[in-house]
Design an enzyme around this catalytic site. Sequence first.
Site, PDB file in Angstrom:
ATOM      1  N   TRP A  91      81.509  75.812 -67.433  1.00 20.98           N
ATOM      2  CA  TRP A  91      81.871  77.227 -67.533  1.00 20.98           C
ATOM      3  C   TRP A  91      81.088  78.055 -66.525  1.00 20.98           C
ATOM      4  O   TRP A  91      81.642  78.953 -65.872  1.00 20.98           O
ATOM      5  CB  TRP A  91      81.652  77.740 -68.956  1.00 20.98           C
ATOM      6  CG  TRP A  91      82.874  77.555 -69.784  1.00 20.98           C
ATOM      7  CD1 TRP A  91      83.165  76.530 -70.635  1.00 20.98           C
ATOM      8  CD2 TRP A  91      84.027  78.414 -69.792  1.00 20.98           C
ATOM      9  NE1 TRP A  91      84.417  76.703 -71.168  1.00 20.98           N
ATOM     10  CE2 TRP A  91      84.962  77.832 -70.685  1.00 20.98           C
ATOM     11  CE3 TRP A  91      84.353  79.601 -69.162  1.00 20.98           C
ATOM     12  CZ2 TRP A  91      86.209  78.424 -70.943  1.00 20.98           C
ATOM     13  CZ3 TRP A  91      85.592  80.187 -69.409  1.00 20.98           C
ATOM     14  CH2 TRP A  91      86.503  79.600 -70.291  1.00 20.98           C
TER      15      TRP A  91
ATOM     16  N   TRP B  57      79.014  63.723 -61.797  1.00 20.54           N
ATOM     17  CA  TRP B  57      79.061  65.136 -62.207  1.00 20.54           C
ATOM     18  C   TRP B  57      78.516  65.304 -63.627  1.00 20.54           C
ATOM     19  O   TRP B  57      77.806  66.260 -63.927  1.00 20.54           O
ATOM     20  CB  TRP B  57      80.495  65.644 -62.103  1.00 20.54           C
ATOM     21  CG  TRP B  57      80.645  67.123 -62.303  1.00 20.54           C
ATOM     22  CD1 TRP B  57      81.068  67.760 -63.428  1.00 20.54           C
ATOM     23  CD2 TRP B  57      80.364  68.158 -61.355  1.00 20.54           C
ATOM     24  NE1 TRP B  57      81.082  69.125 -63.237  1.00 20.54           N
ATOM     25  CE2 TRP B  57      80.645  69.395 -61.974  1.00 20.54           C
ATOM     26  CE3 TRP B  57      79.893  68.159 -60.038  1.00 20.54           C
ATOM     27  CZ2 TRP B  57      80.482  70.611 -61.319  1.00 20.54           C
ATOM     28  CZ3 TRP B  57      79.731  69.375 -59.388  1.00 20.54           C
ATOM     29  CH2 TRP B  57      80.027  70.576 -60.031  1.00 20.54           C
TER      30      TRP B  57
ATOM     31  N   TRP C   7      82.010  84.637 -69.599  1.00 20.23           N
ATOM     32  CA  TRP C   7      82.230  83.193 -69.707  1.00 20.23           C
ATOM     33  C   TRP C   7      81.721  82.625 -71.028  1.00 20.23           C
ATOM     34  O   TRP C   7      82.224  81.593 -71.504  1.00 20.23           O
ATOM     35  CB  TRP C   7      81.562  82.465 -68.538  1.00 20.23           C
ATOM     36  CG  TRP C   7      80.061  82.604 -68.450  1.00 20.23           C
ATOM     37  CD1 TRP C   7      79.359  83.513 -67.717  1.00 20.23           C
ATOM     38  CD2 TRP C   7      79.079  81.796 -69.119  1.00 20.23           C
ATOM     39  NE1 TRP C   7      77.997  83.341 -67.879  1.00 20.23           N
ATOM     40  CE2 TRP C   7      77.807  82.289 -68.732  1.00 20.23           C
ATOM     41  CE3 TRP C   7      79.139  80.722 -69.999  1.00 20.23           C
ATOM     42  CZ2 TRP C   7      76.613  81.737 -69.197  1.00 20.23           C
ATOM     43  CZ3 TRP C   7      77.948  80.171 -70.473  1.00 20.23           C
ATOM     44  CH2 TRP C   7      76.702  80.668 -70.070  1.00 20.23           C
TER      45      TRP C   7
ATOM     46  N   TRP D 278      80.295  93.345 -67.066  1.00 25.11           N
ATOM     47  CA  TRP D 278      81.394  92.969 -67.955  1.00 25.11           C
ATOM     48  C   TRP D 278      81.904  94.198 -68.697  1.00 25.11           C
ATOM     49  O   TRP D 278      81.122  94.926 -69.293  1.00 25.11           O
ATOM     50  CB  TRP D 278      80.929  91.938 -68.973  1.00 25.11           C
ATOM     51  CG  TRP D 278      80.453  90.644 -68.395  1.00 25.11           C
ATOM     52  CD1 TRP D 278      79.168  90.197 -68.352  1.00 25.11           C
ATOM     53  CD2 TRP D 278      81.260  89.644 -67.770  1.00 25.11           C
ATOM     54  NE1 TRP D 278      79.103  88.976 -67.740  1.00 25.11           N
ATOM     55  CE2 TRP D 278      80.381  88.605 -67.369  1.00 25.11           C
ATOM     56  CE3 TRP D 278      82.618  89.516 -67.507  1.00 25.11           C
ATOM     57  CZ2 TRP D 278      80.833  87.458 -66.722  1.00 25.11           C
ATOM     58  CZ3 TRP D 278      83.070  88.378 -66.872  1.00 25.11           C
ATOM     59  CH2 TRP D 278      82.195  87.360 -66.488  1.00 25.11           C
TER      60      TRP D 278
ATOM     61  N   GLU E 133      82.804  61.369 -60.722  1.00 25.35           N
ATOM     62  CA  GLU E 133      82.942  62.149 -61.949  1.00 25.35           C
ATOM     63  C   GLU E 133      81.864  61.767 -62.953  1.00 25.35           C
ATOM     64  O   GLU E 133      81.348  62.630 -63.686  1.00 25.35           O
ATOM     65  CB  GLU E 133      84.336  61.935 -62.555  1.00 25.35           C
ATOM     66  CG  GLU E 133      85.472  62.476 -61.701  1.00 25.35           C
ATOM     67  CD  GLU E 133      85.340  63.969 -61.445  1.00 25.35           C
ATOM     68  OE1 GLU E 133      85.034  64.715 -62.392  1.00 25.35           O
ATOM     69  OE2 GLU E 133      85.535  64.393 -60.297  1.00 25.35           O
TER      70      GLU E 133
ATOM     71  N   ASN F 293      91.434  68.348 -66.788  1.00 30.60           N
ATOM     72  CA  ASN F 293      90.320  69.006 -66.106  1.00 30.60           C
ATOM     73  C   ASN F 293      90.780  70.083 -65.122  1.00 30.60           C
ATOM     74  O   ASN F 293      90.182  71.161 -65.046  1.00 30.60           O
ATOM     75  CB  ASN F 293      89.477  67.967 -65.366  1.00 30.60           C
ATOM     76  CG  ASN F 293      88.241  68.593 -64.741  1.00 30.60           C
ATOM     77  OD1 ASN F 293      87.400  69.145 -65.439  1.00 30.60           O
ATOM     78  ND2 ASN F 293      88.129  68.519 -63.425  1.00 30.60           N
TER      79      ASN F 293
END
Length: 446
Positions: free
Chosen positions: A380, A275, A357, A303, A272, A339
């Site tokens: 995102w 990440w 997003w 969209w 993590e 998370n």
Amino acid sequence: MTSPSLVWFRDDLRLADNPALRAAADRDEPVIGVYVLDEASPGVRPLGGAARWWLHHSLSELDERLREKGSVLVLRRGAASDVLPALVGETGAGAVFWNRRYGGPEREIDAGIKDGLRGDGVEVASFAGSLLYEPWTVRTGAGTPYGVFTPFWNACRQLPAPRAPLPEPRELRGPGRHPASDDLAEWELLPTSPDWAGGLRERWEPGERAAKARLREFLADDAAGYDRARDEPAAGATSLLSPRLRWGEISPYEVWHAAVSSDAPVGGFLSELGWREFAWHTLFHFPDLATKNLRSAFDAFPWPRLRPTMLRAWQHGETGIPLVDAGMRELWTTGFMHNRVRMVVASFLVKNLLIDWRHGEEWFWDTLVDADAANNPFNWQWVAGSGADAAPYFRIFNPELQAKKFDPDGRYVREWAPDATARPPIVDLAASRKAALAAYDAVKRA
């Protein structure tokens, strides 16, 4: 005559393992800390409301700790390219030190200040203090940035191990005359009308001392079960270090070495951290991450016209989807969200409500205490399918199945959204999934 050293604090609000502060202390001249609230420089993104709350309290503790060591923290507001040279002139500083930033606008600001001060004969140096692996040090065999996490993290692990953390200075020499400083309260970082921060105060204690305490607590009590329970939002198994790392109240080097020195199995936890490194690696090479699709094919995504009532229902936790509503209410109350639930609520916004997003990223930016320029848009875009190593677009989280798997006894939902099951859902999950996949055909054609 003495020539003080300025330490420009940014996202590194700590004394321990702070290379810039260490460099100033080693110079054996008076040390002046400075924090610049820069909302004036081009391209710098103003902080969200929850971030401003955290910053106020973290700066308050930093000021207290610097005074305990004999130094001082000067607060100034304005464009850093104006504030720093002016403060050098006021104090007669002979050196300015800072830890590096990695966003595009911030790098340009820092480079301009460095060149200008050096041209005036001031010693300037910057250091690696916020990332284990600086973005330009990790490259593919072809010399390009990585776009997939696993090869990136494998490459990182082949590099020399992260350096050992630096101890905090035992004492600092203060200036003979303290420069003028803004009053922190006058920055109005705290909400007042209304004061919506009651849940943040109840949940969090910002500052370096609390960050160290939380790391010790996590490694002693929670790390052993982290890999097994980290996806269960009611389990309390996550580290809760993300806002500490975002504000630099603790460094990734401190976290890394404490973890590998513990008796707990920490492989999943370290990944993590990896990440987080990958997100900053991506932002460094793609500075427009918060506004532009990393994968340009997604520019063709059709969209539909924004439906404000749908967006507001999502923001306020009133969708009638229990796990989604629980997550959004936890976020609004505490400035934080588990998370696993972040992925679920993001998928629901983008793929069930068909809302761009970027609207979700902006809401998280304003409401998360740990939102930073890399992790927020990076994650995102990962959920949306438009980013690096992204989840395939056709992977649409079903919030009902996610709840059954990760909140099987409903504890998390009962805590944050006990009324959610009584609300009619604002959208049919199966039908909206089909609509999302149909819209994705435009991306596949592109």
